[in-house]
Structures are given as structure tokens and as C-alpha cells.
Design an enzyme around this catalytic site. Structure first.
Site, PDB file in Angstrom:
ATOM      1  N   ASN A   1       0.860  -1.189   0.000  1.00  0.00           N
ATOM      2  CA  ASN A   1       0.000   0.000   0.000  1.00  0.00           C
ATOM      3  C   ASN A   1       0.896   1.239   0.000  1.00  0.00           C
ATOM      4  O   ASN A   1       1.502   1.561   1.014  1.00  0.00           O
ATOM      5  CB  ASN A   1      -0.881  -0.044   1.263  1.00  0.00           C
ATOM      6  CG  ASN A   1      -1.718   1.211   1.404  1.00  0.00           C
ATOM      7  OD1 ASN A   1      -1.831   2.022   0.476  1.00  0.00           O
ATOM      8  ND2 ASN A   1      -2.321   1.383   2.579  1.00  0.00           N
TER       9      ASN A   1
ATOM     10  N   LYS B   1       0.005   4.210  -0.136  1.00  0.00           N
ATOM     11  CA  LYS B   1      -0.665   5.361   0.499  1.00  0.00           C
ATOM     12  C   LYS B   1      -0.543   6.576  -0.421  1.00  0.00           C
ATOM     13  O   LYS B   1      -0.543   6.414  -1.643  1.00  0.00           O
ATOM     14  CB  LYS B   1      -0.131   5.593   1.907  1.00  0.00           C
ATOM     15  CG  LYS B   1      -0.186   4.299   2.749  1.00  0.00           C
ATOM     16  CD  LYS B   1       0.047   4.484   4.202  1.00  0.00           C
ATOM     17  CE  LYS B   1      -0.090   3.134   4.920  1.00  0.00           C
ATOM     18  NZ  LYS B   1       0.022   3.213   6.356  1.00  0.00           N
TER      19      LYS B   1
ATOM     20  N   HIS C   1      -9.323   1.259   5.563  1.00  0.00           N
ATOM     21  CA  HIS C   1      -8.021   1.456   6.218  1.00  0.00           C
ATOM     22  C   HIS C   1      -8.213   2.434   7.383  1.00  0.00           C
ATOM     23  O   HIS C   1      -9.002   3.372   7.281  1.00  0.00           O
ATOM     24  CB  HIS C   1      -7.008   2.015   5.201  1.00  0.00           C
ATOM     25  CG  HIS C   1      -5.610   1.968   5.729  1.00  0.00           C
ATOM     26  ND1 HIS C   1      -5.144   2.869   6.644  1.00  0.00           N
ATOM     27  CD2 HIS C   1      -4.593   1.104   5.491  1.00  0.00           C
ATOM     28  CE1 HIS C   1      -3.896   2.563   6.949  1.00  0.00           C
ATOM     29  NE2 HIS C   1      -3.533   1.490   6.251  1.00  0.00           N
TER      30      HIS C   1
ATOM     31  N   GLU D   1      -6.577   4.805   8.341  1.00  0.00           N
ATOM     32  CA  GLU D   1      -6.328   6.217   8.002  1.00  0.00           C
ATOM     33  C   GLU D   1      -7.574   6.843   7.370  1.00  0.00           C
ATOM     34  O   GLU D   1      -7.788   8.049   7.496  1.00  0.00           O
ATOM     35  CB  GLU D   1      -5.110   6.306   7.068  1.00  0.00           C
ATOM     36  CG  GLU D   1      -3.819   6.080   7.850  1.00  0.00           C
ATOM     37  CD  GLU D   1      -2.671   5.488   7.041  1.00  0.00           C
ATOM     38  OE1 GLU D   1      -2.727   5.526   5.801  1.00  0.00           O
ATOM     39  OE2 GLU D   1      -1.720   4.977   7.668  1.00  0.00           O
TER      40      GLU D   1
ATOM     41  N   GLU E   1      -4.961  -4.787  11.125  1.00  0.00           N
ATOM     42  CA  GLU E   1      -3.917  -3.776  11.281  1.00  0.00           C
ATOM     43  C   GLU E   1      -4.141  -3.023  12.591  1.00  0.00           C
ATOM     44  O   GLU E   1      -4.949  -2.080  12.637  1.00  0.00           O
ATOM     45  CB  GLU E   1      -3.986  -2.768  10.134  1.00  0.00           C
ATOM     46  CG  GLU E   1      -3.715  -3.355   8.783  1.00  0.00           C
ATOM     47  CD  GLU E   1      -3.099  -2.327   7.843  1.00  0.00           C
ATOM     48  OE1 GLU E   1      -2.121  -2.675   7.200  1.00  0.00           O
ATOM     49  OE2 GLU E   1      -3.587  -1.183   7.784  1.00  0.00           O
TER      50      GLU E   1
ATOM     51  N   GLY F   1       2.981   2.255  10.840  1.00  0.00           N
ATOM     52  CA  GLY F   1       3.952   3.323  10.613  1.00  0.00           C
ATOM     53  C   GLY F   1       4.717   3.742  11.856  1.00  0.00           C
ATOM     54  O   GLY F   1       5.389   4.768  11.866  1.00  0.00           O
TER      55      GLY F   1
ATOM     56  N   SER G   1       3.935  -2.105  10.437  1.00  0.00           N
ATOM     57  CA  SER G   1       5.396  -2.163  10.599  1.00  0.00           C
ATOM     58  C   SER G   1       5.995  -3.521  10.209  1.00  0.00           C
ATOM     59  O   SER G   1       6.893  -4.043  10.882  1.00  0.00           O
ATOM     60  CB  SER G   1       5.796  -1.775  12.025  1.00  0.00           C
ATOM     61  OG  SER G   1       5.399  -0.447  12.308  1.00  0.00           O
TER      62      SER G   1
HETATM   63  O1  LIG Z   1      -1.594  -0.454   4.759  1.00  0.00           O
HETATM   64  C1  LIG Z   1      -0.541  -0.608   5.361  1.00  0.00           C
HETATM   65  C2  LIG Z   1      -0.450  -0.369   6.779  1.00  0.00           C
HETATM   66  O2  LIG Z   1      -1.038   0.803   7.169  1.00  0.00           O
HETATM   67  C3  LIG Z   1       0.898  -0.604   7.380  1.00  0.00           C
HETATM   68  O3  LIG Z   1       1.767   0.483   7.193  1.00  0.00           O
HETATM   69  P1  LIG Z   1       3.301   0.320   7.664  1.00  0.00           P
HETATM   70  O4  LIG Z   1       3.807  -0.937   7.061  1.00  0.00           O
HETATM   71  O5  LIG Z   1       3.975   1.545   7.149  1.00  0.00           O
HETATM   72  O6  LIG Z   1       3.260   0.239   9.166  1.00  0.00           O
END
Ligand SMILES: O=C[C@H](O)COP(=O)(O)O
Length: 249
Positions: free
Chosen positions: A9, A11, A96, A98, A163, A169, A208
Site C-alpha cells: 500500500n 498510500k 483502512h 487512516e 492492522e 507506521g 510495521s
Molecule cells: O496499509 C498498510 C499499513 O497501514 C501498514 O503500514 P506500515 O507498514 O507503514 O506500518
């Protein structure tokens, strides 16, 4: 054993130069390595068509990060699942955290979006996850159960991604025990709701995920793969995930 799926992803990242760099690294890897683990790249809307053209007839699938509930119409600024299907998108990330937090997306809305995706022959990847407070107060299973019940359509054909918000993140990964407990919990709920189909639904972990922890994560019972954020933008790290996934045969 089936190889775990890896969904990257991006983002809100990926101008054309960066996107091209990542995609050419992936394609070079696929030239040298056969029989890859299933891998889905989810760039921002602006890059979908462009990247889709490069990924055509390669082992990589294309994914999007959201879709609208309607097929078409007066919804300025939105993109429908039918439009995504039209350009070769096979997966769409929905709910998600976010989006749940920034746009106050409810379980009911995510449920409608998942239905719209399925109707357009796109597999929804429905995200659920608890906050740090919900985890610490011990309420997390109730929260996850409610998200599952509310966000998944009555006839669900898609994937579920766990998640934990506190792991996204942050560099803090849930422990293997924490992941294992929730994945089994989700499996139980899916089987209770969907019977045989609930046994087949892929359940992913995200938060993460990195080359140095992914092997242990892949080993989690009932886990079908990972949803990766930050690392999906770093080709050398992302490709390490693919290499590690290769061993899970
Ligand atoms: O969609 C992915 C997740 O939000 C994980 O993000 P991350 O791997 O940067 O922690």
C-alpha cells in the site's frame, strides 16, 4: 503450503519518477525469479493506469486504496469500483484506519464499498484494527468483532487485513502472540458467519512489517499474508519480503 500474499500500500506516495523506479525494480526481480508469491501493488489513483500498463502480463496484480459505493454518477472527486475494474484493478483496500479516522468512514459505509467492489469483480481487502487504548483496556476483541460484523457484506468474497492502529507506521510490530491470537479470533468469527467460505478467506496482518520480522509473521497459523505500507516504497526491502515469502511453499 500456499505462499503468503504480499500487498503493498503506497498510500499517498509515488510521483511518476519514484513509481517508475519501484516498478522497474519489481519487473527486474520477476525476470530473475520465477514462481513468485502473489504480490499486489496499490499505488495512488494517479498512478494506477500508468503502472497497470507496466504490470500487465507480469506476476504482479494491481490494487487501489479506496472506491466509491456507487457505480457512476454525480460524485465529484470520486472513483467507482467499475472504473477501477475498467483499468485492470483486481483488489481494493477498504476501511483502512487512516480513512476510518480522517473521513469518519463507518463500518456500514465500508460494507457498501465492499459490496460495490465485489459487484465490479474486484476483491475487497477490508481492514480492521484497534487503537492503543482499546488494546490496553482489553476491549480489542469486541472492537474487532464489531468491525468485522459491520464491515463485511452478507456474502463476502474478499480478504480481511488485521492492522492494529498502534503498529501502523510506528515501527512497533505486534508480538507474534498478539498477532496469532487475533488471527485465530478473526478466523473463528469468519467461520461462524460464513461457514466453509469463512475457512478460505485470507486473513492478513499489517503494521510495521519489515524484512527482519516478516518471517516470524508469515509463520503465524491461519495467516494468509501481509499488508505493507512504508516498506512497499523501498524496492530492496520490499523485494526481500518476496524472497522470504518464496520459502513458504
Ligand atoms: O496499509 C498498510 C499499513 O497501514 C501498514 O503500514 P506500515 O507498514 O507503514 O506500518
Amino acid at each position: 503450503m500456499v505462499k503468503p500474499i504480499i500487498i503493498g500500500n503506497w498510500k499517498m506516495n509515488g510521483l511518476t519518477q519514484e513509481a517508475d523506479h519501484i516498478v522497474s525494480s519489481l519487473l527486474a526481480y520477476a525476470e530473475k525469479n520465477k514462481d513468485l508469491a502473489p504480490t499486489v501493488i496499490c499505488p495512488p489513483f494517479t498512478q494506477l493506469y500508468h503502472i497497470g500498463k507496466h504490470l500487465k502480463n507480469t506476476p504482479f496484480e494491481l490494487g487501489a486504496q479506496d472506491c466509491h459505493v456507487a457505480e457512476k454518477g454525480a460524485y465529484t472527486g470520486n472513483i467507482s469500483a467499475a472504473m477501477l475494474n475498467d483499468i485492470g484493478v483486481k483488489y481494493v483496500i477498504l476501511g483502512h484506519s487512516e480513512r476510518r479516522s480522517e473521513y469518519k468512514e463507518s463500518n456500514a459505509l465500508i460494507n457498501q464499498k465492499a459490496t460495490a467492489a465485489q459487484n465490479a469483480n474486484i476483491l475487497p481487502v477490508v481492514c480492521i484494527g484497534e487503537t492503543k487504548e482499546e488494546r490496553e483496556s482489553g476491549q480489542y476483541k469486541e472492537v474487532l468483532a464489531e468491525q468485522l460484523k459491520g464491515s463485511l457484506p452478507e456474502h463476502f468474497v474478499g480478504l480481511v487485513a488485521y492492522e492494529p492502529i498502534w503498529a501502523i507506521g510506528t515501527g512497533v510490530t505486534a508480538t507474534n502472540e498478539e498477532i496469532a491470537e487475533v488471527i485465530l479470533f478473526i478466523r473463528e468469527k469468519l467461520v461462524a458467519q460464513y461457514g466453509e467460505n469463512g475457512k478460505k478467506t485470507l486473513i492478513l496482518y499489517g503494521g510495521s512489517v519489515k524484512p527482519n520480522n516478516v518471517k516470524d509473521i508469515f509463520a503465524t497459523s491461519e495467516l494468509g499474508g501481509v499488508l505493507v505500507g512504508g516498506v512497499s516504497l523501498i524496492p530492496e526491502d520490499f523485494l526481500q519480503l518476496l524472497t522470504i515469502a518464496q520459502d513458504f511453499t
